[in-house]
Motif scaffolding. Structure first.
Motif, PDB file in Angstrom:
ATOM      1  N   GLU A  62      10.739   2.105  -5.296  1.00  0.00           N
ATOM      2  CA  GLU A  62      10.581   2.707  -3.976  1.00  0.00           C
ATOM      3  C   GLU A  62       9.650   3.921  -4.011  1.00  0.00           C
ATOM      4  OE1 GLU A  62      13.687   0.121  -4.325  1.00  0.00           O
ATOM      5  OE2 GLU A  62      13.777   2.073  -5.327  1.00  0.00           O
ATOM      6  N   GLU A  63       9.787   4.742  -5.044  1.00  0.00           N
ATOM      7  CA  GLU A  63       9.029   5.992  -5.119  1.00  0.00           C
ATOM      8  C   GLU A  63       7.602   5.811  -5.610  1.00  0.00           C
ATOM      9  OE1 GLU A  63      11.417   9.569  -6.606  1.00  0.00           O
ATOM     10  OE2 GLU A  63      12.250   7.844  -7.672  1.00  0.00           O
ATOM     11  N   GLY A  64       7.413   4.861  -6.491  1.00  0.00           N
ATOM     12  CA  GLY A  64       6.135   4.741  -7.171  1.00  0.00           C
ATOM     13  C   GLY A  64       6.209   5.494  -8.494  1.00  0.00           C
ATOM     14  N   ILE A  65       5.418   5.077  -9.432  1.00  0.00           N
ATOM     15  CA  ILE A  65       5.488   5.618 -10.783  1.00  0.00           C
ATOM     16  C   ILE A  65       5.155   7.110 -10.837  1.00  0.00           C
ATOM     17  CG2 ILE A  65       3.138   4.921 -11.414  1.00  0.00           C
ATOM     18  CD1 ILE A  65       6.097   4.744 -13.794  1.00  0.00           C
ATOM     19  N   ALA A  68       8.018   9.190  -9.431  1.00  0.00           N
ATOM     20  CA  ALA A  68       9.158   9.098 -10.344  1.00  0.00           C
ATOM     21  C   ALA A  68       8.961  10.024 -11.544  1.00  0.00           C
ATOM     22  CB  ALA A  68       9.364   7.659 -10.795  1.00  0.00           C
ATOM     23  N   ILE A  69       7.749  10.058 -12.068  1.00  0.00           N
ATOM     24  CA  ILE A  69       7.461  10.962 -13.195  1.00  0.00           C
ATOM     25  C   ILE A  69       7.509  12.413 -12.735  1.00  0.00           C
ATOM     26  CG2 ILE A  69       5.660  11.703 -14.812  1.00  0.00           C
ATOM     27  CD1 ILE A  69       4.871   8.697 -15.004  1.00  0.00           C
ATOM     28  N   ALA A  70       6.930  12.690 -11.567  1.00  0.00           N
ATOM     29  CA  ALA A  70       6.935  14.058 -11.037  1.00  0.00           C
ATOM     30  C   ALA A  70       8.359  14.557 -10.828  1.00  0.00           C
ATOM     31  CB  ALA A  70       6.151  14.118  -9.732  1.00  0.00           C
ATOM     32  N   ASN A  71       9.274  13.652 -10.463  1.00  0.00           N
ATOM     33  CA  ASN A  71      10.660  14.054 -10.226  1.00  0.00           C
ATOM     34  C   ASN A  71      11.325  14.602 -11.481  1.00  0.00           C
ATOM     35  OD1 ASN A  71      10.747  13.594  -7.502  1.00  0.00           O
ATOM     36  ND2 ASN A  71      11.586  11.535  -7.688  1.00  0.00           N
ATOM     37  N   LEU A  80      15.177  15.077  -4.258  1.00  0.00           N
ATOM     38  CA  LEU A  80      15.870  14.374  -3.182  1.00  0.00           C
ATOM     39  C   LEU A  80      14.954  14.174  -1.972  1.00  0.00           C
ATOM     40  CD1 LEU A  80      19.315  16.177  -3.376  1.00  0.00           C
ATOM     41  CD2 LEU A  80      18.838  13.813  -4.024  1.00  0.00           C
ATOM     42  N   ARG A  81      14.210  15.215  -1.603  1.00  0.00           N
ATOM     43  CA  ARG A  81      13.299  15.099  -0.465  1.00  0.00           C
ATOM     44  C   ARG A  81      12.223  14.047  -0.741  1.00  0.00           C
ATOM     45  NH1 ARG A  81      14.475  20.481  -0.510  1.00  0.00           N
ATOM     46  NH2 ARG A  81      12.600  21.048  -1.678  1.00  0.00           N
ATOM     47  N   ALA A  82      11.693  14.013  -1.962  1.00  0.00           N
ATOM     48  CA  ALA A  82      10.674  13.019  -2.325  1.00  0.00           C
ATOM     49  C   ALA A  82      11.253  11.602  -2.243  1.00  0.00           C
ATOM     50  CB  ALA A  82      10.130  13.297  -3.723  1.00  0.00           C
ATOM     51  N   LYS A  83      12.479  11.436  -2.698  1.00  0.00           N
ATOM     52  CA  LYS A  83      13.123  10.117  -2.639  1.00  0.00           C
ATOM     53  C   LYS A  83      13.301   9.667  -1.187  1.00  0.00           C
ATOM     54  CE  LYS A  83      15.693  10.274  -6.999  1.00  0.00           C
ATOM     55  NZ  LYS A  83      15.294   8.987  -7.572  1.00  0.00           N
ATOM     56  N   ILE A  84      13.739  10.568  -0.340  1.00  0.00           N
ATOM     57  CA  ILE A  84      13.957  10.238   1.073  1.00  0.00           C
ATOM     58  C   ILE A  84      12.624   9.896   1.743  1.00  0.00           C
ATOM     59  CG2 ILE A  84      14.737  11.144   3.303  1.00  0.00           C
ATOM     60  CD1 ILE A  84      16.784  12.871   1.588  1.00  0.00           C
ATOM     61  N   GLU A  85      11.593  10.682   1.463  1.00  0.00           N
ATOM     62  CA  GLU A  85      10.269  10.417   2.034  1.00  0.00           C
ATOM     63  C   GLU A  85       9.722   9.061   1.574  1.00  0.00           C
ATOM     64  OE1 GLU A  85       7.455  13.675   1.570  1.00  0.00           O
ATOM     65  OE2 GLU A  85       9.094  15.097   1.864  1.00  0.00           O
ATOM     66  N   SER A  86      10.069   8.657   0.352  1.00  0.00           N
ATOM     67  CA  SER A  86       9.554   7.390  -0.170  1.00  0.00           C
ATOM     68  C   SER A  86      10.048   6.187   0.628  1.00  0.00           C
ATOM     69  CB  SER A  86       9.921   7.231  -1.654  1.00  0.00           C
ATOM     70  OG  SER A  86      11.291   6.911  -1.815  1.00  0.00           O
TER      71      SER A  86
END
Length: 114
Positions: A62-65, A68-71, A80-86
């Motif tokens: 869902e997030e993209g590679i 996911a690495i940036a997380n 969490l915000r990045a995951k929701i935006e994805s």
């Protein structure tokens, strides 16, 4: 809740029991298992609720590679915000939902797929 809406659906619930109920409602409404996600502030709680409700966690698919690495280097709130935006939500929507997660609530998401 209607699958004719052109946006992902999100519902904030108080606990894991309500999350399981929300996941079951989404399945009854016609959402596929692969399009239903749960998210809590703590990763282990997210895993437990996902296992119990037979829903998904937001991951690399869902997030993209790159996200996911940036997380790995982000604060939990930023992650969490990045995951929701994805899953198609705006920055302001993600910020709102992340604040709800900070309060111990659980987010149940049904991803819109064309």
């Amino acid at each position: 809740m209607s699958m004719t809406d052109k946006k992902s659906y999100a519902k904030v619930v108080q606990n894991g029991v309500q999350a399981v109920e929300a996941v079951n409602e989404l399945r009854s409404a016609g959402y596929a298992k692969d399009d239903i996600f749960v998210l809590a502030h703590e990763q282990d709680r997210t895993e437990r609720i996902a296992d119990t409700s037979d829903a998904n966690e937001i991951g690399i698919k869902e997030e993209g590679i790159f996200d996911a690495i940036a997380n790995l280097f982000r604060s939990r709130g930023d992650e969490l915000r990045a995951k929701i935006e994805s899953l198609g939500f705006t920055k302001s929507e993600a910020a709102f939902y992340e604040k709800e997660l900070d309060l111990g609530k659980v987010l149940v998401i049904a991803r819109y797929t064309a």
